[in-house]
Motif scaffolding. Structure first.
Motif, mmCIF file in Angstrom:
data_model
loop_
_atom_site.group_PDB
_atom_site.id
_atom_site.type_symbol
_atom_site.label_atom_id
_atom_site.label_comp_id
_atom_site.label_asym_id
_atom_site.label_seq_id
_atom_site.Cartn_x
_atom_site.Cartn_y
_atom_site.Cartn_z
ATOM 1 N N GLU A 41 7.291 -6.812 11.284
ATOM 2 C CA GLU A 41 7.458 -7.110 9.857
ATOM 3 C C GLU A 41 7.005 -5.929 9.001
ATOM 4 O OE1 GLU A 41 5.817 -9.237 12.043
ATOM 5 O OE2 GLU A 41 7.596 -10.499 12.286
ATOM 6 N N GLU A 42 5.851 -5.350 9.364
ATOM 7 C CA GLU A 42 5.344 -4.185 8.638
ATOM 8 C C GLU A 42 6.327 -3.014 8.756
ATOM 9 O OE1 GLU A 42 1.231 -1.561 8.298
ATOM 10 O OE2 GLU A 42 1.745 -2.440 10.235
ATOM 11 N N GLU A 49 9.598 -3.174 9.337
ATOM 12 C CA GLU A 49 10.850 -3.467 8.642
ATOM 13 C C GLU A 49 10.714 -3.402 7.125
ATOM 14 O OE1 GLU A 49 11.886 -7.181 10.507
ATOM 15 O OE2 GLU A 49 12.958 -6.163 12.127
ATOM 16 N N SER A 50 9.504 -3.636 6.604
ATOM 17 C CA SER A 50 9.313 -3.597 5.151
ATOM 18 C C SER A 50 8.850 -2.225 4.649
ATOM 19 C CB SER A 50 8.305 -4.666 4.719
ATOM 20 O OG SER A 50 7.023 -4.374 5.241
ATOM 21 N N VAL A 54 8.703 1.370 3.253
ATOM 22 C CA VAL A 54 9.529 2.213 2.383
ATOM 23 C C VAL A 54 9.057 3.644 2.595
ATOM 24 C CG1 VAL A 54 10.221 2.726 0.026
ATOM 25 C CG2 VAL A 54 9.824 0.341 0.714
#
Length: 164
Positions: free
Chosen positions: A130-131, A133-134, A136
């Motif tokens: 999750e980290e 994939e999020s 930036v």
């Protein structure tokens, strides 16, 4: 019998980017790295030898992109030199720079030498999918090549720079 130096298998979660413009490197820790591969790019696993500073490690990695199983074991210089000739056709040299992002995450910027001179890749490891994939990325990171097998170190060591 157990080996206390043996690192148990872990899941490595990382993203990799093709760097077009280098950031300011002043103040970043730099280490020379040479690594060679005992397995072919077509194999489902990767066995790698790495020498970084005065440390030698043998690593086994599973196939994959964002998530891969990784097992590392420190080896002696004598063991490294024993296996090193077997990597003759699949080696890379690079300087690795370690730095921190404003988020607190660490990046590893690899500036390649030799036949791969001009190639620059940066990786960031994450504690969860999750980290990752999020995440930036800063502008200087460039194109995300996490899932592009042409930019796997093992493949680069065997086949050189990808054709555009």
């Amino acid at each position: 019998m157990t080996n206390d130096n043996f690192k148990t298998a872990s899941i490595e979660i990382e993203r990799k980017y093709l760097v077009q413009v280098l950031p300011v490197l002043d103040g970043l820790k730099a280490t020379k790295v040479r690594q060679g591969y005992l397995t072919a790019s077509s194999d489902s696993i990767e066995i790698r030898l790495r020498e970084q500073d005065e440390n030698q490690v043998m690593t086994l990695k599973s196939d994959g992109g964002l998530e891969r199983t990784e097992v590392e074991m420190p080896i002696s210089n004598e063991q490294f030199e024993c296996f090193w000739p077997a990597t003759k056709s699949a080696r890379i040299e690079k300087v690795r720079y370690l730095g921190s992002l404003p988020s607190g995450l660490t990046f590893e910027l690899d500036v390649f030498a030799g036949d791969l001179s001009g190639l620059r890749l940066v990786e960031v490891e994450f504690s969860s999918r999750e980290e990752a994939e999020s995440f930036v990325a800063p502008d200087w990171f460039g194109t995300d090549v996490t899932e592009d097998k042409r930019y796997k170190n093992k493949r680069l060591a065997e086949q050189g720079l990808p054709a555009e």
